[in-house]
Structures are given as C-alpha cells and as structure tokens.
Write an enzyme that holds these catalytic residues in place. Sequence first.
Site, PDB file in Angstrom:
ATOM      1  N   ALA A  60      -0.495  -9.464   7.664  1.00 31.37           N
ATOM      2  CA  ALA A  60       0.249 -10.422   6.831  1.00 31.37           C
ATOM      3  C   ALA A  60       1.013 -11.454   7.663  1.00 31.37           C
ATOM      4  O   ALA A  60       1.380 -12.512   7.157  1.00 31.37           O
ATOM      5  CB  ALA A  60       1.231  -9.674   5.927  1.00 31.37           C
ATOM      6  N   TYR A  86      21.919   1.774  12.404  1.00 27.31           N
ATOM      7  CA  TYR A  86      21.140   1.005  11.422  1.00 27.31           C
ATOM      8  C   TYR A  86      21.762  -0.372  11.158  1.00 27.31           C
ATOM      9  O   TYR A  86      21.370  -1.377  11.756  1.00 27.31           O
ATOM     10  CB  TYR A  86      20.926   1.788  10.111  1.00 27.31           C
ATOM     11  CG  TYR A  86      19.876   1.105   9.273  1.00 27.31           C
ATOM     12  CD1 TYR A  86      18.538   1.476   9.350  1.00 27.31           C
ATOM     13  CD2 TYR A  86      20.201   0.001   8.471  1.00 27.31           C
ATOM     14  CE1 TYR A  86      17.560   0.784   8.646  1.00 27.31           C
ATOM     15  CE2 TYR A  86      19.231  -0.695   7.763  1.00 27.31           C
ATOM     16  CZ  TYR A  86      17.920  -0.299   7.854  1.00 27.31           C
ATOM     17  OH  TYR A  86      16.952  -0.994   7.173  1.00 27.31           O
ATOM     18  N   GLY A 106       5.204   3.059  -0.073  1.00 29.02           N
ATOM     19  CA  GLY A 106       6.647   2.853  -0.203  1.00 29.02           C
ATOM     20  C   GLY A 106       7.057   1.957  -1.359  1.00 29.02           C
ATOM     21  O   GLY A 106       6.498   2.038  -2.469  1.00 29.02           O
ATOM     22  N   SER A 134       0.788  -1.241   0.000  1.00 23.58           N
ATOM     23  CA  SER A 134       0.000   0.000   0.000  1.00 23.58           C
ATOM     24  C   SER A 134       0.815   1.284   0.000  1.00 23.58           C
ATOM     25  O   SER A 134       0.275   2.354  -0.288  1.00 23.58           O
ATOM     26  CB  SER A 134      -0.948  -0.006   1.207  1.00 23.58           C
ATOM     27  OG  SER A 134      -0.231  -0.199   2.402  1.00 23.58           O
ATOM     28  N   LEU A 178      15.056   6.331   1.415  1.00 28.93           N
ATOM     29  CA  LEU A 178      13.998   7.211   0.946  1.00 28.93           C
ATOM     30  C   LEU A 178      13.039   7.546   2.062  1.00 28.93           C
ATOM     31  O   LEU A 178      12.931   6.810   3.046  1.00 28.93           O
ATOM     32  CB  LEU A 178      13.216   6.515  -0.178  1.00 28.93           C
ATOM     33  CG  LEU A 178      13.897   6.538  -1.539  1.00 28.93           C
ATOM     34  CD1 LEU A 178      13.184   5.608  -2.491  1.00 28.93           C
ATOM     35  CD2 LEU A 178      13.902   7.957  -2.098  1.00 28.93           C
TER      36      LEU A 178
HETATM   37  P1  NAI Z   1       6.342   1.465   4.190  1.00 26.26           P
HETATM   38  O1  NAI Z   1       6.038   1.782   5.596  1.00 26.26           O
HETATM   39  O2  NAI Z   1       6.133   2.507   3.157  1.00 26.26           O
HETATM   40  O3  NAI Z   1       5.514   0.170   3.702  1.00 26.26           O
HETATM   41  C1  NAI Z   1       5.237  -0.890   4.546  1.00 26.26           C
HETATM   42  C2  NAI Z   1       4.111  -1.725   3.987  1.00 26.26           C
HETATM   43  O4  NAI Z   1       3.910  -2.853   4.863  1.00 26.26           O
HETATM   44  C3  NAI Z   1       2.750  -1.019   3.898  1.00 26.26           C
HETATM   45  O5  NAI Z   1       2.081  -1.439   2.717  1.00 26.26           O
HETATM   46  C4  NAI Z   1       1.994  -1.551   5.113  1.00 26.26           C
HETATM   47  O6  NAI Z   1       0.580  -1.579   4.962  1.00 26.26           O
HETATM   48  C5  NAI Z   1       2.536  -2.961   5.160  1.00 26.26           C
HETATM   49  N1  NAI Z   1       2.410  -3.599   6.471  1.00 26.26           N
HETATM   50  C6  NAI Z   1       2.996  -3.260   7.639  1.00 26.26           C
HETATM   51  N2  NAI Z   1       2.633  -4.131   8.607  1.00 26.26           N
HETATM   52  C7  NAI Z   1       1.829  -5.042   8.028  1.00 26.26           C
HETATM   53  C8  NAI Z   1       1.140  -6.199   8.483  1.00 26.26           C
HETATM   54  N3  NAI Z   1       1.227  -6.610   9.749  1.00 26.26           N
HETATM   55  N4  NAI Z   1       0.387  -6.879   7.600  1.00 26.26           N
HETATM   56  C9  NAI Z   1       0.266  -6.494   6.308  1.00 26.26           C
HETATM   57  N5  NAI Z   1       0.917  -5.420   5.816  1.00 26.26           N
HETATM   58  C10 NAI Z   1       1.665  -4.700   6.670  1.00 26.26           C
HETATM   59  O7  NAI Z   1       7.839   0.941   4.180  1.00 26.26           O
HETATM   60  P2  NAI Z   1       9.004   0.881   3.095  1.00 26.26           P
HETATM   61  O8  NAI Z   1       9.989   1.935   3.421  1.00 26.26           O
HETATM   62  O9  NAI Z   1       8.456   0.787   1.721  1.00 26.26           O
HETATM   63  O10 NAI Z   1       9.691  -0.498   3.506  1.00 26.26           O
HETATM   64  C11 NAI Z   1       9.498  -1.701   2.808  1.00 26.26           C
HETATM   65  C12 NAI Z   1      10.779  -2.508   2.888  1.00 26.26           C
HETATM   66  O11 NAI Z   1      11.831  -1.777   2.229  1.00 26.26           O
HETATM   67  C13 NAI Z   1      11.259  -2.739   4.329  1.00 26.26           C
HETATM   68  O12 NAI Z   1      11.814  -4.029   4.423  1.00 26.26           O
HETATM   69  C14 NAI Z   1      12.366  -1.691   4.478  1.00 26.26           C
HETATM   70  O13 NAI Z   1      13.322  -2.047   5.446  1.00 26.26           O
HETATM   71  C15 NAI Z   1      12.952  -1.717   3.083  1.00 26.26           C
HETATM   72  N6  NAI Z   1      13.776  -0.553   2.736  1.00 26.26           N
HETATM   73  C16 NAI Z   1      13.368   0.719   3.021  1.00 26.26           C
HETATM   74  C17 NAI Z   1      14.199   1.798   2.742  1.00 26.26           C
HETATM   75  C18 NAI Z   1      13.793   3.196   3.048  1.00 26.26           C
HETATM   76  O14 NAI Z   1      14.653   4.074   3.085  1.00 26.26           O
HETATM   77  N7  NAI Z   1      12.538   3.484   3.245  1.00 26.26           N
HETATM   78  C19 NAI Z   1      15.518   1.600   2.104  1.00 26.26           C
HETATM   79  C20 NAI Z   1      15.807   0.228   1.751  1.00 26.26           C
HETATM   80  C21 NAI Z   1      14.969  -0.808   2.094  1.00 26.26           C
HETATM   81 NA    NA Z   2       6.287  -1.208   1.020  1.00 22.52          NA
END
Ligand code: NAI
Ligand code: NA
Length: 374
Positions: free
Chosen positions: A89, A212, A29, A27, A250
């Site tokens: 999830a 981190y 990121g 949803s 990001l």
């Molecule tokens: P985000 O917070 O934008 O997205 C997280 C997603 O997980 C959302 O769709 C949310 O609804 C879902 N979610 C959370 N808990 C849930 C649950 N219990 N059941 C179902 N859905 C659930 O996060 P983002 O930043 O996109 O992170 C995604 C991955 O990317 C993570 O593993 C993060 O560590 C990794 N990442 C993030 C970076 C950043 O700078 N934001 C950089 C590199 C990797």
């Molecule tokens: Na995501």
Amino acid sequence: MINQINYIKSKKAIDGGPVKVLVIGASTGFGLASRITSAFGSDASTVGVYFEKPPAPGKPASAGWYNTAAFEKQAHEAGLYAKSINGDAFSDEIKEKTIALIKKDLGQVDLVIYSLASPRRNHPKTGVAHNSVIKPIGEVFTNKTVDFHTGVVSEISINPATDEEIANTVEVMGGEDWGMWIDEMKAANILANGVVTVAYSYIGPALTEKVYRKGTIGRAKDHLEATAFEISDKLKDIDGKALISVNKALVTQASSAIPVIPLYISLLYKVMKEEGIHEGCIEQIQRLFEQRLYTDTTIPVDEKGRIRIDDLEMRPDVQAKVQALWAEADTDSLASIGDLAGYRSDFMNLFGFEVPEVTYGTDVNEMVEVSGLV
Ligand code: NAI
Ligand code: NA
C-alpha cells in the site's frame, strides 16, 4: 471471521452508513473489522488493500489472505461487491491500481479507512527503506513484560531510540502515506462529496506510556493525528473530513510484537471481562460506526479532536484495577490474576487456529477461485 460477520448481522443495520468503502489494511485486525462492519452492517461495496502471502505449492498462505478469501466469499453470497488488491500500500503502483479499480467499478467512495500496521516502509518517492522500532525516547525504560507463549514474567529494559530511529518510525507509522492516498484519490476525483476518512490511533495508560505513547510509536501517532487536520483542510471543498479514532488495546499481530503491552492486555482483558465490558475488534468498530461516525448528531471528539472508542479501557475504575494487578503480576500469579488464556486464544485465532468454522485441509485452489483477488 464468520463470528465477526455473524456479530454484525445480529446488530441492527447502521442507519445512514457507508455505501462505497475503501479499507487500506483490510485483511486482519481493525481493518478487517471495518470491512465486515461496512459490508454486513451497511450493505456497502468494499475494496480492500492488504499485504499477505498467497498460498504457494506445499505452503499455506498467511492468515490475512484466508480472511480475505473467506470475507469475499461471504460478501459475494450476500450479493455485495467486494474486491481486493494484495500488494504494498505504500507504493505508487498499488495506489494507482486501487484508484483505477475504484474508478472503473465504483466511481467514487464515501469512506476510506486507513488501518495499516507495518514494521517497514519503502518510500515511494525516495526509494529509502525505513524500519520502525518500538523504543522509549530520552531514557532507558524498565518494566515487567510477559512472554505470553510460556507465561514467564520478567523485567525488560529497552534503550532509548536514536533520532534516526524516531524519524524512521514516523516515516513508517506516521501520516505521510495516509496523506498521499487521499491526495491521489482526490486528484483522480474518486472521493465522493462528504467523504470521511478515518485512521486508527492508540493512547493507553501511564503504565505503557514510556514505551508506547511517549516512545517512538507515539511520535508516529502524533504525526498521524496531526495529518488528520491537514487532510481535513484539503477536503473542505468537497465537504470531506479526516478523523482519528482512538481504539482499545487488543491482541493483533501488530500489538503482540510490542514489549510490555501483552502483559497489560492480559490484565486489562481480565478486568474488562469481569466487568462485562470486554470488546474485540468487531465490537469496537461496530460501536465506532453506529455510535460515533453515523449518527444524527455531530461526532463526539476529545479536546484534541479525536474519536474515543477506548473509553471503556480508559475508565478510571478499570485502570485502577489494572494498575493494582500490575504491581502483583509475576510468573506465579499471572495465570490467576491475568487473562493469559484469553490472550493466547485470541493470538491463536489470528492465525486461523482454534477457529471452529475452518476445515483444515481445505483445497487451497478452491480458496483462490472464491477469493476473486485482483
Ligand atoms: P494488523 O496487523 O492486524 O493489521 C494490519 C493490516 O495492514 C493488515 O491488513 C496488513 O495486511 C496490512 N498491511 C501491513 N503492511 C502493509 C503494506 N505495506 N501494504 C498493504 N497492507 C499492509 O494491525 P491492527 O492492530 O489492526 O492495526 C491497525 C491500526 O490500528 C494501526 O494503526 C494500529 O496502530 C491501530 N491500533 C491498534 C491497536 C491494537 O491494540 N492492536 C489499538 C489501537 C489502534
Ligand atoms: Na487492520
């Protein structure tokens, strides 16, 4: 959202791209960007799993709920299959529901994106509620941080995590749940021959390492990365593989909650924008699909087997500039040496503000109807 879809439409179609895709964490990121890239870059059918608040009388839904409703509307108008499941999830129930939906509607999937970011996990087998923490390991970490709402730069000290906190963080953000998803999907025979599953990781610079990559969350990422090898072994008989993609730092809901990182990101954005190499989630994932996952050659990986789309962030010249700015950064200088405005605007966009295409006061019931939420 619409901007992201338009970006993907402006690129050429991804040759040999995915056909039927499950995105777990769909949803916001990187997960949302993965779903958009699959659908609009490769005409893929997509199932998205996410955890968001739906609208209630007098109360708006959470941002990811609207993102999903808007995505589905666009996908359906383009004649693409798109259905979503809103729920935890980590639970057995949501895994079962998702598997049943895929079985009924798609038969099998050829790409599974694992993009969850959560502060908490209720373990489906033990019932224990685990909370993740963002702390250093072994010693107190002291460095600069910014409150990006006010622009005030201050020093922060974070005490090291206890062993229990480290273990809990690995329970939440490590690879166990990813492994469970793949095990259960494989047992249900809904993984296509040659299936690819990708989870997202982060490394980052020496500046943020202690809080981190060498802290609690880094332990969880170590576990996630090790899980990729275990999953790949289990998928050998169907020619499948599990991959890690290391993505760029990001502004997302997840990263804005980590101390020190917003200051790093505001300096990084400034440098990368000046160099003309700044990317958001959608540019990152488009490049992941087009230049890493779906090419005619073997997928390029680093010495630890990871795909690197953080290559531009980690370029030595970029990092040298960020490090020099870091030394100068304080409350007075940040507005000019950092991209605080860009940080704030990305942060606001997460919640649907400052996005030109949204008409405020949109009838929520209409959104419910178009969303087709399962
Ligand atoms: P985000 O917070 O934008 O997205 C997280 C997603 O997980 C959302 O769709 C949310 O609804 C879902 N979610 C959370 N808990 C849930 C649950 N219990 N059941 C179902 N859905 C659930 O996060 P983002 O930043 O996109 O992170 C995604 C991955 O990317 C993570 O593993 C993060 O560590 C990794 N990442 C993030 C970076 C950043 O700078 N934001 C950089 C590199 C990797
Ligand atoms: Na995501």
